[in-house]
Design an enzyme around this catalytic site. Structure first.
Site, PDB file in Angstrom:
ATOM      1  N   LYS A 191       0.867  -1.175   0.000  1.00  0.00           N
ATOM      2  CA  LYS A 191       0.000   0.000   0.000  1.00  0.00           C
ATOM      3  C   LYS A 191       0.908   1.230   0.000  1.00  0.00           C
ATOM      4  O   LYS A 191       1.479   1.600   1.023  1.00  0.00           O
ATOM      5  CB  LYS A 191      -0.893  -0.035   1.249  1.00  0.00           C
ATOM      6  CG  LYS A 191      -2.085   0.880   1.160  1.00  0.00           C
ATOM      7  CD  LYS A 191      -1.698   2.225   1.430  1.00  0.00           C
ATOM      8  CE  LYS A 191      -2.005   3.337   2.133  1.00  0.00           C
ATOM      9  NZ  LYS A 191      -2.004   4.565   1.335  1.00  0.00           N
TER      10      LYS A 191
ATOM     11  N   GLY B  97       6.585   4.846   8.332  1.00  0.00           N
ATOM     12  CA  GLY B  97       5.819   6.086   8.335  1.00  0.00           C
ATOM     13  C   GLY B  97       5.980   6.783   9.667  1.00  0.00           C
ATOM     14  O   GLY B  97       6.996   6.623  10.349  1.00  0.00           O
ATOM     15  N   SER B  98       4.964   7.516  10.043  1.00  0.00           N
ATOM     16  CA  SER B  98       5.062   8.319  11.259  1.00  0.00           C
ATOM     17  C   SER B  98       4.842   7.462  12.512  1.00  0.00           C
ATOM     18  O   SER B  98       4.188   6.423  12.461  1.00  0.00           O
ATOM     19  CB  SER B  98       4.028   9.438  11.217  1.00  0.00           C
ATOM     20  OG  SER B  98       2.734   8.883  11.143  1.00  0.00           O
ATOM     21  N   THR B  99       5.346   7.932  13.619  1.00  0.00           N
ATOM     22  CA  THR B  99       5.176   7.230  14.895  1.00  0.00           C
ATOM     23  C   THR B  99       3.690   7.154  15.253  1.00  0.00           C
ATOM     24  O   THR B  99       3.208   6.128  15.738  1.00  0.00           O
ATOM     25  CB  THR B  99       6.000   7.932  15.988  1.00  0.00           C
ATOM     26  OG1 THR B  99       7.389   7.818  15.625  1.00  0.00           O
ATOM     27  CG2 THR B  99       5.794   7.304  17.356  1.00  0.00           C
ATOM     28  N   GLU B 100       2.968   8.228  14.975  1.00  0.00           N
ATOM     29  CA  GLU B 100       1.541   8.269  15.303  1.00  0.00           C
ATOM     30  C   GLU B 100       0.759   7.163  14.570  1.00  0.00           C
ATOM     31  O   GLU B 100      -0.016   6.418  15.185  1.00  0.00           O
ATOM     32  CB  GLU B 100       1.024   9.649  14.893  1.00  0.00           C
ATOM     33  CG  GLU B 100      -0.383   9.947  15.279  1.00  0.00           C
ATOM     34  CD  GLU B 100      -0.867  11.235  14.579  1.00  0.00           C
ATOM     35  OE1 GLU B 100      -0.067  11.903  13.885  1.00  0.00           O
ATOM     36  OE2 GLU B 100      -2.057  11.536  14.729  1.00  0.00           O
TER      37      GLU B 100
ATOM     38  N   GLY C 259       2.094   4.545  13.119  1.00  0.00           N
ATOM     39  CA  GLY C 259       2.676   3.263  13.521  1.00  0.00           C
ATOM     40  C   GLY C 259       2.016   2.712  14.778  1.00  0.00           C
ATOM     41  O   GLY C 259       1.760   1.505  14.893  1.00  0.00           O
TER      42      GLY C 259
ATOM     43  N   GLU D 146       9.134   1.130  11.088  1.00  0.00           N
ATOM     44  CA  GLU D 146      10.222   2.098  10.860  1.00  0.00           C
ATOM     45  C   GLU D 146       9.571   3.463  10.930  1.00  0.00           C
ATOM     46  O   GLU D 146       8.809   3.835  10.035  1.00  0.00           O
ATOM     47  CB  GLU D 146      10.840   1.906   9.463  1.00  0.00           C
ATOM     48  CG  GLU D 146      11.426   0.531   9.204  1.00  0.00           C
ATOM     49  CD  GLU D 146      12.747   0.289   9.902  1.00  0.00           C
ATOM     50  OE1 GLU D 146      13.256   1.219  10.570  1.00  0.00           O
ATOM     51  OE2 GLU D 146      13.257  -0.822   9.790  1.00  0.00           O
TER      52      GLU D 146
ATOM     53  N   CYS E 273      13.627  10.424   7.266  1.00  0.00           N
ATOM     54  CA  CYS E 273      13.536  10.025   8.673  1.00  0.00           C
ATOM     55  C   CYS E 273      14.898  10.074   9.345  1.00  0.00           C
ATOM     56  O   CYS E 273      14.973  10.156  10.564  1.00  0.00           O
ATOM     57  CB  CYS E 273      12.925   8.641   8.777  1.00  0.00           C
ATOM     58  SG  CYS E 273      13.675   7.474   7.647  1.00  0.00           S
TER      59      CYS E 273
ATOM     60  N   GLU F 180      10.142  16.112  15.219  1.00  0.00           N
ATOM     61  CA  GLU F 180      10.535  15.826  13.840  1.00  0.00           C
ATOM     62  C   GLU F 180       9.961  16.925  12.948  1.00  0.00           C
ATOM     63  O   GLU F 180       8.780  17.248  13.029  1.00  0.00           O
ATOM     64  CB  GLU F 180       9.986  14.464  13.418  1.00  0.00           C
ATOM     65  CG  GLU F 180      10.416  14.094  12.023  1.00  0.00           C
ATOM     66  CD  GLU F 180       9.990  12.678  11.641  1.00  0.00           C
ATOM     67  OE1 GLU F 180       8.819  12.336  11.834  1.00  0.00           O
ATOM     68  OE2 GLU F 180      10.855  11.938  11.155  1.00  0.00           O
TER      69      GLU F 180
END
Ligand code: NAP
Ligand code: MG
Length: 462
Positions: free
Chosen positions: A155, A208-211, A213, A230, A264, A364
């Site tokens: 995706k 992608g982003s921590t949020e 993830g 990641e 990143c 970030e």
């Protein structure tokens, strides 16, 4: 019939393609095809699977320039970076083609029999890809997944799907069986969440982003899926006064402004030992002024636009604090020039010395802004470098070998470089500590997260 959405070139603001917005049904169909293709793919003899992957790699090489131009048109990254990234895709596929028959099990000394292990494929892998390195990061997941006998549904990010779609076509052209590698375009909130929850998806490989993830991890928990994440970063480049300051400054723009800082691993903080601050800032200002911004198809240009107007707005918001706010702290500020006219431009920007409490020094940014922060000694450098929930990458600049090793052990990050800003190589593992995620991509380490160890004991005693 699915809906379609515009794909936009961020340097020209022109629509360059229309792409389907798939829903749950199309996602389920792709997973079903991947599931059905699994047994036959697993049964392909190792040498033949490796041969197919090498043919896939060679097909990517045959389409190198086409893929690079497509990546630059869709992401706005300089053509030189796109060429390097597409070259990496082929290199990744060759590397994992070579690993097909080398991820071996063991025999284990035990009492009463013979014990052996197998590295079994997981089944269907769902790969969720960000917009900043669309084709390269796709290959980081496709390579080890296919080499170990999994099938994969990718995706891509909704705004940058073009190279992933083309990569899957090239896979078919190279002879990969139907269903082994598929791409489903659409929204993360629909296709991504469905992959994370689908009972027939065995693993989610997410970048992608921590949020997001965090959300993927919680959705995946419903079926105890394997997950690798990641995520974001707030990496520091630590420059000691005994470093080769010229070299550190000359290399700094590449470490913080490559891909317009939408990386990143971007070193969006530079920690500089106080005694070297003035000299380093002078050298850095020169280096930043030579970091040219403009048409990313021009091979002499160092930096393209931000990926969308909305993202440019987010990046620009980091400058409000300290700079824009009336009565806010004053900081020196160096920025390059940007083109007039269409395109989501933002200049490479150095803010120095930045207060370590400012948002730009803590969060970030994912854009070309760097906060330069002073420190006094090694202990303070370690404390500042680790003062973030992230732990992805970083650099240490010093001529003192023992200090470089002490720092490399003390900084909590998955990938560190000494006297270099390079973070990613096909042969070496890549991934984060703390809230930058877990699991490792690339290198031989990646194979472990696409396989499950099965232990078999055979009794031999009478
Ligand atoms: P993002 O917003 O987290 O999106 C990443 C992917 O997840 C996209 O394909 C997105 O689809 C999809 N997605 C969104 N919401 C989802 C959900 N609820 N469930 C499942 N999937 C969902 O990240 P981004 O904005 O593309 O990329 C920037 C971030 O990625 C930064 O934080 C950066 O540090 C991180 N990053 C990390 C690495 C690394 O290796 N550590 C590499 C590159 C980027 P849509 O596009 O449709 O929203
Ligand atoms: Mg996003």
């Amino acid at each position: 019939m699915s809906d379609v959405t515009d794909v936009v070139n961020p340097a020209t603001e022109q629509v360059i393609a229309l792409i389907p917005i798939n829903g749950v049904e199309a996602t389920d169909e792709a997973v079903a095809r991947a599931h059905a293709a699994g047994p036959a793919w697993r049964a392909v003899a190792p040498a033949d699977r490796a041969r197919l992957m090498r043919r896939f790699a060679a097909t990517v090489e045959d389409h190198h320039e086409e893929l690079a131009q497509l990546e630059t048109a869709n992401v706005g990254k300089p053509i030189g970076e796109s060429r390097d990234e597409v070259a990496m895709v082929a290199e990744v596929l060759y590397f994992y083609a070579g690993a097909v028959d080398k991820h071996r099990g063991a025999t284990v000394p035990v009492a009463g029999g013979v014990d052996m292990t197998f590295h079994e494929p997981l089944g269907v892998v769902g790969a969720i890809i960000p917009w900043n390195f669309p084709v390269a990061i796709t290959s980081w997941k496709v390579g080890p997944a296919l080499a170990t006998g999994n099938t994969i549904v990718v995706k891509p990010a909704e705004i940058t799907p073009l190279t992933a779609v083309r990569l899957a076509e090239l896979g078919l052209e190279a002879g990969l069986p139907e269903g082994v590698l598929q791409v489903v375009t659409g929204k993360g909130s629909v296709v991504g969440t469905r992959l994370a929850e689908h009972p027939d998806v065995a693993k989610i490989a997410f970048t992608g982003s921590t949020e997001v993830g965090r959300d993927v991890m919680s959705r995946a928990s419903g079926t105890i899926k394997r997950v690798t994440l990641e995520l974001g970063g707030k990496s520091a480049s630590v420059v000691f006064a005994d470093a080769d300051l010229k070299r550190a400054a000359a290399s700094a723009p590449g470490g913080m402004f490559a891909n317009a800082g939408q990386d990143c691993c971007a070193r969006s903080r530079i920690l500089v030992q106080r005694g070297a601050m003035d000299e380093f800032l002078d050298l850095l200002a020169d280096a930043v002024r030579s970091w040219t911004v403009g048409d990313p198809t021009d091979p002499d240009i160092k930096m393209g636009p931000m990926v969308t107007a909305a993202h440019r707005g987010v990046v620009a918001g980091f400058m409000d604090e300290g700079m824009g706010a009336p009565g806010g702290p004053v900081a020196s500020h160096t920025a390059g020039a940007v083109p007039d006219g269409p395109g989501y431009w933002f200049p490479p920007t150095v803010v120095a010395p930045a207060d370590p409490g400012w948002r730009m020094a803590r969060e970030e940014i994912f854009g070309p802004i760097v906060a330069v922060i002073p420190f006094d000694d090694e202990d303070e450098a370690v404390r500042l470098a680790n003062d973030t929930p992230y732990g992805l990458s970083g650099s240490i600049w010093t001529r003192d070998g023992a200090r470089s090793l002490r720092m490399a052990r003390a900084v909590q990050a998955g990938n560190l470089s000494v006297n270099s800003n390079s973070s990613v190589r096909v042969q070496t593992s890549f991934g984060g500590m703390k809230q930058s995620g877990f699991g490792r991509e690339l290198g031989l380490e990646a194979l472990a997260s696409y396989t499950e160890v099965k232990n078999v004991f055979v009794a031999t005693d009478d």
